[in-house]
Design a protein around this motif. Structure first.
Motif, short mmCIF file in Angstrom:
data_model
loop_
_atom_site.label_atom_id
_atom_site.label_comp_id
_atom_site.label_asym_id
_atom_site.label_seq_id
_atom_site.Cartn_x
_atom_site.Cartn_y
_atom_site.Cartn_z
N LYS A 259 0.82 -1.21 0.00
CA LYS A 259 0.00 0.00 0.00
C LYS A 259 0.85 1.26 0.00
O LYS A 259 0.52 2.26 -0.63
CB LYS A 259 -0.91 -0.04 1.23
N TYR A 260 1.97 1.21 0.70
CA TYR A 260 2.80 2.39 0.85
C TYR A 260 4.01 2.43 -0.09
O TYR A 260 4.74 3.41 -0.11
CB TYR A 260 3.32 2.49 2.30
N LEU A 261 4.24 1.38 -0.88
CA LEU A 261 5.44 1.29 -1.69
C LEU A 261 5.51 2.41 -2.73
O LEU A 261 6.52 3.12 -2.82
CB LEU A 261 5.52 -0.07 -2.39
N PHE A 262 4.45 2.58 -3.53
CA PHE A 262 4.50 3.58 -4.60
C PHE A 262 4.60 5.01 -4.05
O PHE A 262 5.43 5.79 -4.53
CB PHE A 262 3.27 3.47 -5.51
N PRO A 263 3.80 5.38 -3.03
CA PRO A 263 3.99 6.72 -2.45
C PRO A 263 5.40 6.94 -1.91
O PRO A 263 5.95 8.04 -2.03
CB PRO A 263 2.96 6.76 -1.31
N LEU A 264 6.02 5.89 -1.36
CA LEU A 264 7.37 6.02 -0.84
C LEU A 264 8.37 6.26 -1.97
O LEU A 264 9.32 7.04 -1.83
CB LEU A 264 7.76 4.76 -0.05
N ILE A 265 8.14 5.61 -3.13
CA ILE A 265 9.00 5.83 -4.30
C ILE A 265 8.90 7.27 -4.78
O ILE A 265 9.90 7.92 -5.10
CB ILE A 265 8.62 4.85 -5.43
N ILE A 266 7.67 7.80 -4.80
CA ILE A 266 7.46 9.18 -5.21
C ILE A 266 8.17 10.14 -4.26
O ILE A 266 8.84 11.09 -4.68
CB ILE A 266 5.95 9.52 -5.26
#
Length: 406
Positions: A5-12
């Motif tokens: 759930k948090y992977l893509f926001p963390l990449i951004i």
């Protein structure tokens, strides 16, 4: 599920930390170039004037508290988008303003610096909230590692694309920054467009996967002592992190090392490289040791390296230079550990507290000109750099006493 759930926001957020690091270090790396291009050494108070890029850039962090309050209302995603928009605008403005003079150019710097403030205030608590509280320092260190990759690239960018065209001081022109700024401005505009249409989850300051028992918090972030002491720690830390590269060129001159302006700027990649390596190692170190232990060790390490550089300076100038550059390794994990300790156990007040803490980045705007004044008064850059000992000692106090929640 939480990790996915948090992977893509963390990449951004990691990509934005890269952008923050690049612009921050590029601004600082241009100090020696701007000094030569605008002939600041020939002006009254030249030692203070050449530190004004730090003042105009980091002075924007005085707006961190109102920015934090605004982000609390509009949300992290809108705060980040606003930040990227202002960053792009400021870079584009710098292109014509540099032809008008030193101060007009610095006003353009101030505009993109305000964008960086929005990004800084929004990104840190966002990363803090993207997962369990116990691994927050590790996540901040990961994103700061990418920030550090950018800080290594930025001095090389300045030395190759800005300074190299006029390696001789007499040939340097302020307008050499225009074409490189066009490239960066174009990239910033593209990122703004992407961010505008990108959907990121709305994260609240008190959202944690492992929060099972409701907690009671004080009525305001301003009532937590460790927030204020942590802000002062960030204030002094900025004098440390920015102080070394800001006075490195003059220190090498005082040591008698014969470097060109481009070489002095390019050498800074080793300082920022130390921060990069340290932050990479910090991802794993902070899994085993507490933020307080690491901050204490790094502060003492910085004291030892600077003192050793001064001690060997007269007899071994190259070693003295490398010892000073080596402080980058000691400084590497200071920011995430201070930030994590200052934001500890704040729940819904994390966003506002982040604004309070981030406002202390103005330390770089205040402390570097102050150090420049000391250099001008004493005629020695060593006296200016010696201010770092006071800054380091405060960080030892914060790590051992001041960061304890009251």
């Amino acid at each position: 599920m939480a990790k996915n759930k948090y992977l893509f926001p963390l990449i951004i957020m990691a990509a934005l930390f890269f952008l923050i690091g690049f612009m921050t270090t590029m601004n600082n790396s241009m100090i020696d170039f701007l000094k030569e291009a605008f002939g600041l050494d020939n002006r009254p108070n030249g030692q203070i004037l050449k530190q004004l890029p730090n003042t105009f850039f980091f002075g924007a962090y005085a707006l961190s508290v109102p920015v934090g309050l605004m982000i609390h209302r509009i949300g992290y995603k809108n705060g980040v988008t606003t930040g990227v928009g202002l960053l792009a605008l400021g870079i584009v403005l710098c292109i014509p303003l540099v032809a008008l003079g030193y101060i007009p150019f610095l006003f353009g710097v101030a505009v993109f610096a305000i964008g960086i403030v929005f990004l800084q205030v929004a990104a840190n608590p966002y990363v803090n909230a993207l997962g369990p509280a116990k691994t927050a320092a590790s996540r901040l260190t990961l994103t700061n590692f990418l920030n550090s990759v950018a800080t290594v690239i930025a001095p090389m960018f300045v030395s190759m694309l800005i300074i190299s065209d006029g390696a001789d001081a007499s040939e340097m022109a302020p307008t050499q920054v225009q074409e490189p700024f066009m490239i960066i401005g174009g990239i910033a505009v593209v990122i703004f467009v992407v961010m505008f249409f990108l959907k990121l989850p709305q994260i609240k300051g008190d959202e944690h996967d492992d929060a099972e028992v409701p907690k009671e918090y004080k009525s305001s972030a301003f009532k937590y002592t460790h927030v204020w002491l942590g802000s002062l720690a960030i204030f002094f830390y900025m004098g440390i992190e920015i102080g070394i590269p800001s006075f490195f060129a003059d220190y090498t001159k005082q040591l008698g090392l014969d470097f060109s302006s481009a070489q002095r700027t390019d050498m800074l990649k080793y300082y920022w490289g130390g921060l990069m390596v340290g932050r990479l190692l910090g991802i794993f170190i902070l899994q085993k040791y507490t933020a307080r232990q690491i901050l204490t060790l790094c502060s003492v390490g910085g004291i030892v390296l600077v003192a050793s550089s001064f001690a060997v300076g007269s007899s071994n100038a190259p070693l003295a230079m490398w010892l000073l550059l080596g402080t980058g390794l000691a400084h590497s994990i200071m920011w995430p550990t201070i930030y994590n300790l200052a934001l500890e156990d704040l729940g819904p007040h994390a966003g506002v507290a982040s604004g309070v803490i981030s406002s202390a980045v103005i330390g770089a705007a205040i402390l570097t000109p102050m150090m420049g004044a000391i250099q001008a008064l004493t005629g020695s850059v060593v006296f200016a750099i010696s201010c770092l000992f006071v800054y380091y000692l405060y960080l030892v106090f914060f790590a051992t006493k001041g960061s304890k929640i009251r």
